[in-house]
Design a protein around this motif. Sequence first.
Motif, PDB file in Angstrom:
ATOM      1  N   LEU A 121       1.557   9.326  -5.890  1.00 38.97           N
ATOM      2  CA  LEU A 121       2.066  10.664  -5.606  1.00 38.97           C
ATOM      3  C   LEU A 121       3.033  11.124  -6.690  1.00 38.97           C
ATOM      4  CD1 LEU A 121       2.252  13.051  -3.675  1.00 38.97           C
ATOM      5  CD2 LEU A 121       4.071  11.832  -2.450  1.00 38.97           C
ATOM      6  N   ILE A 122       3.893  10.212  -7.116  1.00 39.86           N
ATOM      7  CA  ILE A 122       4.851  10.565  -8.178  1.00 39.86           C
ATOM      8  C   ILE A 122       4.115  10.867  -9.473  1.00 39.86           C
ATOM      9  CG2 ILE A 122       6.716   9.641  -9.609  1.00 39.86           C
ATOM     10  CD1 ILE A 122       7.662   8.091  -7.150  1.00 39.86           C
ATOM     11  N   THR A 123       3.079  10.063  -9.803  1.00 39.21           N
ATOM     12  CA  THR A 123       2.292  10.289 -11.042  1.00 39.21           C
ATOM     13  C   THR A 123       1.632  11.647 -11.008  1.00 39.21           C
ATOM     14  OG1 THR A 123       1.911   7.910 -11.263  1.00 39.21           O
ATOM     15  CG2 THR A 123       0.425   9.383 -12.455  1.00 39.21           C
TER      16      THR A 123
ATOM     17  N   GLU B 185       2.131  14.800 -13.560  1.00 41.49           N
ATOM     18  CA  GLU B 185       1.017  15.422 -14.299  1.00 41.49           C
ATOM     19  C   GLU B 185       0.947  16.915 -14.022  1.00 41.49           C
ATOM     20  OE1 GLU B 185      -2.356  13.257 -13.011  1.00 41.49           O
ATOM     21  OE2 GLU B 185      -2.034  11.558 -14.373  1.00 41.49           O
ATOM     22  N   THR B 186       1.147  17.276 -12.755  1.00 38.90           N
ATOM     23  CA  THR B 186       1.121  18.695 -12.387  1.00 38.90           C
ATOM     24  C   THR B 186       2.250  19.449 -13.086  1.00 38.90           C
ATOM     25  OG1 THR B 186       0.178  18.160 -10.228  1.00 38.90           O
ATOM     26  CG2 THR B 186       1.225  20.303 -10.456  1.00 38.90           C
TER      27      THR B 186
ATOM     28  N   ALA C  85       0.836  -1.205   0.000  1.00 43.76           N
ATOM     29  CA  ALA C  85       0.000   0.000   0.000  1.00 43.76           C
ATOM     30  C   ALA C  85       0.868   1.251   0.000  1.00 43.76           C
ATOM     31  CB  ALA C  85      -0.917  -0.013   1.222  1.00 43.76           C
ATOM     32  N   GLU C  86       1.958   1.224   0.793  1.00 50.28           N
ATOM     33  CA  GLU C  86       2.851   2.383   0.828  1.00 50.28           C
ATOM     34  C   GLU C  86       3.495   2.631  -0.529  1.00 50.28           C
ATOM     35  OE1 GLU C  86       5.624   1.567   3.892  1.00 50.28           O
ATOM     36  OE2 GLU C  86       4.302   2.181   5.534  1.00 50.28           O
ATOM     37  N   LYS C  87       3.895   1.552  -1.204  1.00 54.11           N
ATOM     38  CA  LYS C  87       4.518   1.717  -2.516  1.00 54.11           C
ATOM     39  C   LYS C  87       3.527   2.236  -3.554  1.00 54.11           C
ATOM     40  CE  LYS C  87       8.559   0.428  -1.191  1.00 54.11           C
ATOM     41  NZ  LYS C  87       9.631   1.453  -1.078  1.00 54.11           N
TER      42      LYS C  87
END
Length: 368
Positions: free
Chosen positions: A302-304, A308-309, A294-296
């Motif tokens: 979060l990285i995705t 995108e941002t 779940a953490e991974k």
Amino acid sequence: MLKKIIVKTDERGLLFKKGSYVMHLQPGIYRLTPLSDDAVVLLSVSKPFTVQGKELNLFLRDERLLEELTVIDVQDHEYVLHYEDGKFVSLLTAGKYAFWNVLKKHDFVRVDIRQPEVGPEVDKAILPKVAGYYYTSEVASHETGMLFYNNVMQKVLAPGKYYFWKGPVLASLKTVDLRQQQLDMTGQEIMTEDKVTLRLNFVCQYKIINPLRALEIKSFEDQVYILLQLILREYVGTLKLDDLLRMKQEIAAFVLSRLNEKSEDYGVMFLSAGVKDIILPGDIKEILNTVLLAEKKAQANLITRREETASTRSLLNTAKLMDENQTLFRLKELEFLEKICEKIGTISLTGGGNLLEQLNSLLGGAKQ
């Protein structure tokens, strides 16, 4: 007719009258009356002085005989090494012995077997000739030895081979290995503060620096093992599972520090310690794997979102620049046109005008 007795040069005679010793006879010719009770016993001077059926003390009263004898009296606590003309002949146990000294020189080395270690006065080369009267013990090059007489400590022995006389005092040698040693604790079950039962594989290295102290401890390795076990239980029992998994190095440092607090009591120096493995129960392992997954996934999401941002922000910045600068906007159009043309195999023109004019009109129409 007289009875003729010849005593040769390498012999001596003992004259008996009615079974009682009278005198000893030098080499020569002697005649005895046949009806008398006189008798002569001939002895070789190359052999020990013994008369069958007679006690030695019976003859030691004869001073003339004593001049040709060397007498040695061996006590109960002694061995005597007998040499003839400097060469070892035999080992003598308790008793009284006599040897003719007319042809050979006799020397003796007395050994007090109440002190069983074979001393430097005894040539070790003769020991194979007295097998059965001594025993050996060895101290290896990586060991130190403790010598005991009847279970009483005597001294420390360096590496080497040692010889001991058999006798009233029993010599025993206990050795201690001075090399670095390793103590492995495998599968040790310990409960953490949050009631999770796990198994630890732990290892520590140590060297014995006080052999006598180590020998005084019964079941030395077992006691060191229990000491390590108690220290681990003390420390791990104050940690939660997450802290334990995060602080493996701190566990080793704590345990090593506590072990060395007890090092003098055990006569050792602890060199290093460390956790080899932490083995979790199956259900706890599944839970941790689920949490880790779940953490991974959360990290990946979060990285995705960050990417995108960043992409959106880059597009917005590009749009602002193009809106403010028509030349830049035109260049961007040409860049996209170039990419489109790379994928076109054939271009057909209709109507008048050249290729550039038609493309300009196309782009111009699109812009309107």
